[in-house]
Design a protein around this motif. Sequence first.
Motif, PDB file in Angstrom:
ATOM      1  N   GLY A  86     -11.634   5.221   9.868  1.00  0.00           N
ATOM      2  CA  GLY A  86     -10.563   6.206   9.976  1.00  0.00           C
ATOM      3  C   GLY A  86      -9.634   6.272   8.793  1.00  0.00           C
ATOM      4  N   GLN A  87      -9.867   5.470   7.762  1.00  0.00           N
ATOM      5  CA  GLN A  87      -8.997   5.510   6.586  1.00  0.00           C
ATOM      6  C   GLN A  87      -9.101   6.834   5.847  1.00  0.00           C
ATOM      7  OE1 GLN A  87      -8.825   2.386   3.742  1.00  0.00           O
ATOM      8  NE2 GLN A  87      -8.875   0.745   5.246  1.00  0.00           N
ATOM      9  N   HIS A  88     -10.306   7.375   5.771  1.00  0.00           N
ATOM     10  CA  HIS A  88     -10.524   8.614   5.038  1.00  0.00           C
ATOM     11  C   HIS A  88     -10.343   9.824   5.935  1.00  0.00           C
ATOM     12  CE1 HIS A  88     -13.345   5.888   2.525  1.00  0.00           C
ATOM     13  NE2 HIS A  88     -12.128   5.908   1.993  1.00  0.00           N
ATOM     14  N   ASN A  89      -9.965  10.938   5.333  1.00  0.00           N
ATOM     15  CA  ASN A  89      -9.718  12.173   6.077  1.00  0.00           C
ATOM     16  C   ASN A  89     -10.911  13.112   5.911  1.00  0.00           C
ATOM     17  OD1 ASN A  89      -8.801  14.486   7.262  1.00  0.00           O
ATOM     18  ND2 ASN A  89      -7.051  14.782   5.911  1.00  0.00           N
ATOM     19  N   PRO A  90     -11.729  13.303   6.938  1.00  0.00           N
ATOM     20  CA  PRO A  90     -12.882  14.195   6.819  1.00  0.00           C
ATOM     21  C   PRO A  90     -12.520  15.619   6.417  1.00  0.00           C
ATOM     22  CG  PRO A  90     -13.082  12.827   8.783  1.00  0.00           C
ATOM     23  CD  PRO A  90     -11.685  12.620   8.252  1.00  0.00           C
ATOM     24  N   ASP A  91     -11.286  16.039   6.680  1.00  0.00           N
ATOM     25  CA  ASP A  91     -10.866  17.382   6.282  1.00  0.00           C
ATOM     26  C   ASP A  91     -10.883  17.565   4.767  1.00  0.00           C
ATOM     27  OD1 ASP A  91     -10.464  18.202   8.907  1.00  0.00           O
ATOM     28  OD2 ASP A  91      -8.364  17.582   8.926  1.00  0.00           O
ATOM     29  N   GLU A  92     -10.999  16.449   4.025  1.00  0.00           N
ATOM     30  CA  GLU A  92     -11.051  16.524   2.564  1.00  0.00           C
ATOM     31  C   GLU A  92     -12.481  16.594   2.019  1.00  0.00           C
ATOM     32  OE1 GLU A  92      -6.841  14.219   1.611  1.00  0.00           O
ATOM     33  OE2 GLU A  92      -8.705  13.058   1.616  1.00  0.00           O
ATOM     34  N   ILE A  93     -13.471  16.643   2.905  1.00  0.00           N
ATOM     35  CA  ILE A  93     -14.855  16.748   2.452  1.00  0.00           C
ATOM     36  C   ILE A  93     -15.087  17.978   1.575  1.00  0.00           C
ATOM     37  CG2 ILE A  93     -17.239  17.153   3.254  1.00  0.00           C
ATOM     38  CD1 ILE A  93     -16.685  15.176   5.517  1.00  0.00           C
ATOM     39  N   PRO A  94     -14.544  19.148   1.921  1.00  0.00           N
ATOM     40  CA  PRO A  94     -14.737  20.306   1.030  1.00  0.00           C
ATOM     41  C   PRO A  94     -14.210  20.071  -0.386  1.00  0.00           C
ATOM     42  CG  PRO A  94     -13.987  21.047   3.180  1.00  0.00           C
ATOM     43  CD  PRO A  94     -13.870  19.544   3.182  1.00  0.00           C
ATOM     44  N   ILE A  95     -13.154  19.271  -0.520  1.00  0.00           N
ATOM     45  CA  ILE A  95     -12.613  18.950  -1.843  1.00  0.00           C
ATOM     46  C   ILE A  95     -13.623  18.124  -2.628  1.00  0.00           C
ATOM     47  CG2 ILE A  95     -10.773  17.721  -3.069  1.00  0.00           C
ATOM     48  CD1 ILE A  95      -8.943  18.288  -0.681  1.00  0.00           C
ATOM     49  N   LEU A  96     -14.317  17.213  -1.922  1.00  0.00           N
ATOM     50  CA  LEU A  96     -15.294  16.342  -2.567  1.00  0.00           C
ATOM     51  C   LEU A  96     -16.532  17.101  -3.042  1.00  0.00           C
ATOM     52  CD1 LEU A  96     -15.490  13.060  -0.449  1.00  0.00           C
ATOM     53  CD2 LEU A  96     -14.647  13.290  -2.773  1.00  0.00           C
ATOM     54  N   ILE A  97     -17.028  18.000  -2.217  1.00  0.00           N
ATOM     55  CA  ILE A  97     -18.295  18.651  -2.563  1.00  0.00           C
ATOM     56  C   ILE A  97     -18.117  19.855  -3.493  1.00  0.00           C
ATOM     57  CG2 ILE A  97     -19.353  17.878  -0.420  1.00  0.00           C
ATOM     58  CD1 ILE A  97     -19.054  20.703   0.674  1.00  0.00           C
ATOM     59  N   LYS A  98     -16.894  20.359  -3.624  1.00  0.00           N
ATOM     60  CA  LYS A  98     -16.668  21.532  -4.460  1.00  0.00           C
ATOM     61  C   LYS A  98     -17.137  21.352  -5.904  1.00  0.00           C
ATOM     62  CE  LYS A  98     -13.047  24.788  -5.903  1.00  0.00           C
ATOM     63  NZ  LYS A  98     -11.603  25.141  -5.794  1.00  0.00           N
ATOM     64  N   PRO A  99     -16.835  20.218  -6.586  1.00  0.00           N
ATOM     65  CA  PRO A  99     -17.306  20.062  -7.970  1.00  0.00           C
ATOM     66  C   PRO A  99     -18.826  20.045  -8.097  1.00  0.00           C
ATOM     67  CG  PRO A  99     -15.516  18.534  -7.511  1.00  0.00           C
ATOM     68  CD  PRO A  99     -15.947  19.108  -6.188  1.00  0.00           C
ATOM     69  N   ILE A 100     -19.518  19.616  -7.057  1.00  0.00           N
ATOM     70  CA  ILE A 100     -20.986  19.625  -7.082  1.00  0.00           C
ATOM     71  C   ILE A 100     -21.492  21.058  -6.987  1.00  0.00           C
ATOM     72  CG2 ILE A 100     -23.076  18.949  -5.833  1.00  0.00           C
ATOM     73  CD1 ILE A 100     -21.632  16.401  -5.005  1.00  0.00           C
ATOM     74  N   ILE A 101     -20.940  21.811  -6.066  1.00  0.00           N
ATOM     75  CA  ILE A 101     -21.400  23.179  -5.824  1.00  0.00           C
ATOM     76  C   ILE A 101     -21.007  24.124  -6.964  1.00  0.00           C
ATOM     77  CG2 ILE A 101     -21.148  25.178  -4.297  1.00  0.00           C
ATOM     78  CD1 ILE A 101     -20.662  23.150  -2.011  1.00  0.00           C
ATOM     79  N   GLU A 102     -19.790  23.968  -7.471  1.00  0.00           N
ATOM     80  CA  GLU A 102     -19.284  24.934  -8.442  1.00  0.00           C
ATOM     81  C   GLU A 102     -19.430  24.496  -9.898  1.00  0.00           C
ATOM     82  OE1 GLU A 102     -15.296  26.044  -7.507  1.00  0.00           O
ATOM     83  OE2 GLU A 102     -15.823  26.874  -5.522  1.00  0.00           O
ATOM     84  N   ASP A 103     -19.415  23.188 -10.156  1.00  0.00           N
ATOM     85  CA  ASP A 103     -19.367  22.731 -11.544  1.00  0.00           C
ATOM     86  C   ASP A 103     -20.531  21.834 -11.948  1.00  0.00           C
ATOM     87  OD1 ASP A 103     -16.870  24.052 -11.850  1.00  0.00           O
ATOM     88  OD2 ASP A 103     -15.863  22.344 -10.934  1.00  0.00           O
ATOM     89  N   GLY A 104     -21.489  21.619 -11.065  1.00  0.00           N
ATOM     90  CA  GLY A 104     -22.651  20.823 -11.416  1.00  0.00           C
ATOM     91  C   GLY A 104     -22.402  19.337 -11.530  1.00  0.00           C
ATOM     92  N   ALA A 105     -21.376  18.837 -10.854  1.00  0.00           N
ATOM     93  CA  ALA A 105     -21.122  17.397 -10.871  1.00  0.00           C
ATOM     94  C   ALA A 105     -22.211  16.677 -10.081  1.00  0.00           C
ATOM     95  CB  ALA A 105     -19.754  17.091 -10.272  1.00  0.00           C
ATOM     96  N   ASP A 106     -22.432  15.415 -10.404  1.00  0.00           N
ATOM     97  CA  ASP A 106     -23.447  14.614  -9.717  1.00  0.00           C
ATOM     98  C   ASP A 106     -22.842  13.559  -8.804  1.00  0.00           C
ATOM     99  OD1 ASP A 106     -25.906  15.701 -10.926  1.00  0.00           O
ATOM    100  OD2 ASP A 106     -25.061  14.905 -12.781  1.00  0.00           O
ATOM    101  N   LEU A 107     -21.734  12.964  -9.214  1.00  0.00           N
ATOM    102  CA  LEU A 107     -21.030  11.992  -8.379  1.00  0.00           C
ATOM    103  C   LEU A 107     -19.555  12.357  -8.404  1.00  0.00           C
ATOM    104  CD1 LEU A 107     -21.441   8.102  -8.392  1.00  0.00           C
ATOM    105  CD2 LEU A 107     -19.248   9.215  -8.000  1.00  0.00           C
ATOM    106  N   VAL A 108     -19.012  12.627  -7.235  1.00  0.00           N
ATOM    107  CA  VAL A 108     -17.587  12.954  -7.122  1.00  0.00           C
ATOM    108  C   VAL A 108     -16.896  11.793  -6.428  1.00  0.00           C
ATOM    109  CG1 VAL A 108     -15.862  14.585  -6.297  1.00  0.00           C
ATOM    110  CG2 VAL A 108     -18.130  15.408  -6.970  1.00  0.00           C
ATOM    111  N   ASN A 109     -15.985  11.172  -7.138  1.00  0.00           N
ATOM    112  CA  ASN A 109     -15.283   9.997  -6.642  1.00  0.00           C
ATOM    113  C   ASN A 109     -13.934  10.398  -6.065  1.00  0.00           C
ATOM    114  OD1 ASN A 109     -15.169   7.017  -6.477  1.00  0.00           O
ATOM    115  ND2 ASN A 109     -13.437   7.221  -7.894  1.00  0.00           N
ATOM    116  N   GLY A 110     -13.731  10.134  -4.785  1.00  0.00           N
ATOM    117  CA  GLY A 110     -12.437  10.410  -4.178  1.00  0.00           C
ATOM    118  C   GLY A 110     -11.439   9.343  -4.572  1.00  0.00           C
ATOM    119  N   SER A 111     -10.372   9.736  -5.253  1.00  0.00           N
ATOM    120  CA  SER A 111      -9.421   8.763  -5.796  1.00  0.00           C
ATOM    121  C   SER A 111      -8.080   8.801  -5.080  1.00  0.00           C
ATOM    122  CB  SER A 111      -9.202   9.024  -7.291  1.00  0.00           C
ATOM    123  OG  SER A 111      -8.171   8.186  -7.787  1.00  0.00           O
TER     124      SER A 111
END
Length: 226
Positions: A86-111
């Motif tokens: 429960g430490q992480h907020n699943p509502d932030e998943i779209p923030i994590l995957i956006k760089p992969i979908i839009e910018d071609g990132a391979d690993l997005v690190n939640g900081s």
Amino acid sequence: MENIVAIIPAYNEEDELANVITKTLKYVDKVIVVDDGSVDRTAEVAIGAGAELISHSTNLGKGEALKSGFKVIKDDSIIVTIDGDGQHNPDEIPILIKPIIEDGADLVNGSRYMNGPEENTPSYRRVGQKVLDIATNISAGISVTDSQSGFRAFSSKSKDCFRFKGTGFGIESEMLADAAESGLKIVEVPITVRYDVDGSTKDPITHGVGVLFNITKDKIIRTIKK
């Protein structure tokens, strides 16, 4: 759009797991819970909340749990890793995957620290985290602000580059090093975290020393092989 699969490594997480799964399913196509030898109702809760279950008969460590999760994903799905406490907020998943979908990132690190110190982080923990960040960055030749984050997203092409040699919590640093060595695009996005549900089963000092040792050992091995 590619399918999105979430992997939740879980060890005795019956209290928060159902809530994490339910919220995560709002943003992903499938949730895989890897029950790493739990002795509580983690497996039962995972199935009841709608997750697919992988079970380890004994506790093998987070690295092995992630390895099991990655291994069963055979298609070109985007992968999200999120802790089950429960430490992480699943509502932030779209923030994590956006760089992969839009910018071609391979690993997005939640900081937790991308925008400066996280005010809820205990000071003793942040000092240790900073040491591990520096060690990871030097070892991997990268620049991240939260090397120990378990909240990440991975492109479909990245999943085969990870060795999963480390069994414990040093896996976060190892995966960053593997991605860097493979020439993958690593980016960070800011996330939030809760510490009132900290499910860590290890003393933070012992844990930190162990991770630092593994980072150093891994760097030596990589240097010898080159």
